[in-house]
Design a protein around this motif. Structure first.
Motif, mmCIF file in Angstrom:
data_model
loop_
_atom_site.group_PDB
_atom_site.id
_atom_site.type_symbol
_atom_site.label_atom_id
_atom_site.label_comp_id
_atom_site.label_asym_id
_atom_site.label_seq_id
_atom_site.Cartn_x
_atom_site.Cartn_y
_atom_site.Cartn_z
ATOM 1 N N GLN A 179 0.845 -1.193 0.000
ATOM 2 C CA GLN A 179 0.000 0.000 0.000
ATOM 3 C C GLN A 179 0.880 1.243 0.000
ATOM 4 O OE1 GLN A 179 -3.117 -0.230 -0.508
ATOM 5 N NE2 GLN A 179 -3.464 -2.405 -0.098
ATOM 6 N N ASN A 180 1.130 1.791 -1.177
ATOM 7 C CA ASN A 180 2.069 2.899 -1.300
ATOM 8 C C ASN A 180 1.644 4.131 -0.511
ATOM 9 O OD1 ASN A 180 3.778 1.431 -2.967
ATOM 10 N ND2 ASN A 180 2.761 2.109 -4.839
ATOM 11 N N TYR A 181 0.337 4.392 -0.480
ATOM 12 C CA TYR A 181 -0.146 5.578 0.227
ATOM 13 C C TYR A 181 0.153 5.471 1.722
ATOM 14 C CZ TYR A 181 -3.506 8.749 2.433
ATOM 15 O OH TYR A 181 -4.088 9.695 3.211
ATOM 16 N N ILE A 182 -0.149 4.310 2.303
ATOM 17 C CA ILE A 182 0.096 4.112 3.730
ATOM 18 C C ILE A 182 1.596 4.043 3.996
ATOM 19 C CG2 ILE A 182 -0.411 2.643 5.720
ATOM 20 C CD1 ILE A 182 -2.871 1.619 4.201
ATOM 21 N N THR A 214 -1.324 2.135 10.298
ATOM 22 C CA THR A 214 -2.452 2.733 9.585
ATOM 23 C C THR A 214 -3.285 3.695 10.418
ATOM 24 O OG1 THR A 214 -3.956 0.935 10.199
ATOM 25 C CG2 THR A 214 -2.684 0.653 8.166
ATOM 26 N N SER A 251 -8.879 -3.764 -1.584
ATOM 27 C CA SER A 251 -9.037 -2.449 -0.951
ATOM 28 C C SER A 251 -7.730 -2.039 -0.295
ATOM 29 C CB SER A 251 -10.154 -2.518 0.098
ATOM 30 O OG SER A 251 -9.754 -3.331 1.198
ATOM 31 N N LYS A 252 -7.767 -0.914 0.403
ATOM 32 C CA LYS A 252 -6.565 -0.422 1.079
ATOM 33 C C LYS A 252 -6.420 -1.120 2.431
ATOM 34 C CE LYS A 252 -6.915 4.155 -1.050
ATOM 35 N NZ LYS A 252 -5.941 3.868 -2.095
ATOM 36 N N SER A 253 -6.209 -2.431 2.392
ATOM 37 C CA SER A 253 -6.125 -3.234 3.605
ATOM 38 C C SER A 253 -4.771 -3.908 3.715
ATOM 39 C CB SER A 253 -7.223 -4.310 3.615
ATOM 40 O OG SER A 253 -8.515 -3.741 3.597
ATOM 41 N N LEU A 254 -4.350 -4.119 4.946
ATOM 42 C CA LEU A 254 -3.165 -4.908 5.251
ATOM 43 C C LEU A 254 -3.631 -6.157 5.989
ATOM 44 C CD1 LEU A 254 -0.826 -2.104 6.694
ATOM 45 C CD2 LEU A 254 -1.250 -2.671 4.308
ATOM 46 N N CYS A 257 -7.628 -1.988 8.043
ATOM 47 C CA CYS A 257 -8.033 -1.183 6.889
ATOM 48 C C CYS A 257 -8.341 0.239 7.330
ATOM 49 C CB CYS A 257 -9.263 -1.800 6.223
ATOM 50 S SG CYS A 257 -10.610 -2.166 7.367
#
Length: 515
Positions: A116-119, A207, A233-236, A340
């Protein structure tokens, strides 16, 4: 308390007067990165962190023998290699492998973070360099119990015989993993304080988001769909194997490690013998050591699928990453953590957004620490939060039979050193209440009313959460410790699919959410 929908959670959780957000984090231990860098550059100094100095206390007790501890030398990257870099050819989970500290839970989460580049950019400022304005000073950002903090470190790293003893990069010139680990060790108190943990802790600290824990021995019926949507989604995602009867880190005959944390890095549905097979890709933060069963790197089953699928999925090398079926995943792993920015993915679309409310509170022995409901004379003393859940409307109403509320209760530590934190057993109960009652509910209410929902068990961990299906109405949430008269601070997070209004019985306020 700010207004928010849950897509703004990462900025708003929590941030007071503009501080404590990823863009404007609090200074950890009051150290200002920009001021320190400016001073070091002007004085032509190499920074040494007096708040986390290169000495035995920073390593901590129990992870090195006295003989090895005496051999440790702290070296800057420029003393280890002639041309150090912060990042070499991008950031990847394959960049690093675990060292001598038992922080697989942290490194598995770091592996998930690389997707997740944004995070990633919020945790790891990527503009840091060794060749421009270098002064031996680096910084990283983590969410810690209600606010984002900026953590300053020097780049002196512990070595023995010129080799890093903790996390190490596959490319000897790359140092972002070792510096990230050192920054988190500073937050925890020492490297030794990172020994043992669960991925959920680091995933939340990366996050500031929502944590969903799934017990794989009792998986939800739509688990596969949930994992697939989380992956999109934007999840780890992280997972862990059970401890077993032998000691942790025992490698089983099937290649898996007992009591070990892994990252979930992919999902794929293939056609095998005319049937769909559901595969999950998992990564071992050791950087080696893999599953040996069906669909492993060497499994002949890969020869039965299409060349396109084999080309897309199969990578035959000992890099710690492997595929296994959903059934084997449920059989050999004990839990799955999904962290997330927002649980919208649970609905399979964006038609119904979740809304978030976030509150800080405290149990105080003798006044607001009433213990669990087994203490009828004092339970009512606990903090009380009233929640009004309204009917779902529009597209949200189509999923009215599903869970529509997620409650998280996290306790805040009173000590800096992670290993010294004694987590209390915490949980919460939820009661249906009258719309007409105002003020704090007395002891008599709890002797005649039973909870409509509650935590399945009290947990002496950092966080306990429950995923609930709540019909429209007004409810009372009572967070509590198991035993009365125990003092601790906590964070209560309420995520709801419907319009939700919350008020604290000590000071009343209303949150209006918008999509």
């Amino acid at each position: 308390v700010p207004y928010m929908n849950c897509w703004t959670l990462i900025e708003a959780r929590h941030g007071k007067d503009g501080f404590g957000t990823p863009e404007n984090p609090e200074r950890f231990l009051n150290q200002d990165y920009q001021q320190l860098k400016k001073y070091c550059l002007s004085q032509h100094l190499r920074y040494i962190d007096d708040m986390f100095p290169p000495d035995h206390q920073t390593i901590g007790e129990g992870i090195l023998s006295p003989q090895d501890l005496a051999r440790v030398t702290w070296l800057r990257p420029g003393k280890l290699v002639p041309d150090p870099s912060f990042v070499v050819d991008g950031i990847s989970r394959f960049d690093f492998g675990q060292g001598m500290v038992g922080d697989c839970w942290f490194l598995a989460s770091a592996g998930a973070l690389t997707f997740q580049n944004y995070i990633l950019g919020q945790v790891v400022p990527l503009e840091q360099r060794f060749d421009v304005d270098y002064c031996g000073l680096f910084h990283f950002r983590f969410w810690r119990f209600g606010q984002w903090v900026d953590v300053v470190i020097d780049d002196k790293l512990p070595t023995i015989n010129g080799r890093l003893i903790f996390v190490h990069s596959k490319d000897p010139n790359e140092f972002w993993p070792a510096l990230l680990e050192k920054a988190y060790a500073k937050v925890c108190g020492s490297y030794a304080d990172m020994n043992a943990g669960t991925p959920a802790e680091a995933l939340v600290d990366f996050t500031g988001g929502v944590h969903i824990c799934i017990n794989l021995s009792e998986p939800p019926p739509m688990l596969w769909d949930m994992i697939c949507r989380a992956g999109q989604s934007k999840s780890l995602m992280g997972c862990g194997t059970p401890q077993g009867e032998t000691s942790a880190n025992t490698v089983l005959p099937n290649g898996l490690v007992q009591g070990h944390a892994y990252a979930v890095t992919g999902v794929k549905e293939l056609i095998y013998q005319g049937q769909k097979v559901r595969l999950i890709r998992v990564w071992n933060p050791w950087g080696q050591g893999e599953w040996k069963g069906d669909w492993s790197d060497q499994s002949p089953l890969w020869q039965t699928v299409s060349p396109q699928d084999r080309e897309m999925c199969l990578s035959v090398r000992n890099d710690g990453e492997f595929w296994l079926t959903l059934e084997d995943f449920l059989r050999f792993y004990s839990d799955l953590d999904i962290c997330c920015l927002c649980p919208d993915f649970l609905d399979g679309g964006n038609s119904c957004h979740w809304k978030t409310s976030y509150y800080e509170g405290r149990w105080i022995a003798g006044t607001t620490a009433g213990g669990c409901i087994n203490n009828p004379d004092s339970f009512w003393c606990n903090p009380q939060y009233r929640v009004k859940v309204e009917d779902l409307v529009g597209e949200c109403a189509k999923t009215s039979g599903e869970n529509n509320m997620l409650l998280s209760l996290m306790q805040k530590p009173d000590k800096r050193n992670r290993r010294l934190v004694k987590n209390l057993f915490i949980g919460f109960s939820i009661f249906k209440v009258s719309l007409f009652h105002r003020g704090k509910f007395p002891a008599a209410f709890f002797t005649t009313n039973r909870p409509v929902a509650q935590t399945k068990t009290f947990v002496n961990g950092r966080e306990v959460m429950e995923f609930l299906n709540m019909t429209a109405g007004e409810y009372l949430i009572v967070p509590c410790t198991f035993n009365p008269n125990q003092t601790a601070s906590f964070i209560l997070t309420v995520l709801a699919k419907a319009e939700t209004h919350v008020q604290n019985t000590f000071f009343i306020f209303t949150i209006i959410h918008s999509n």
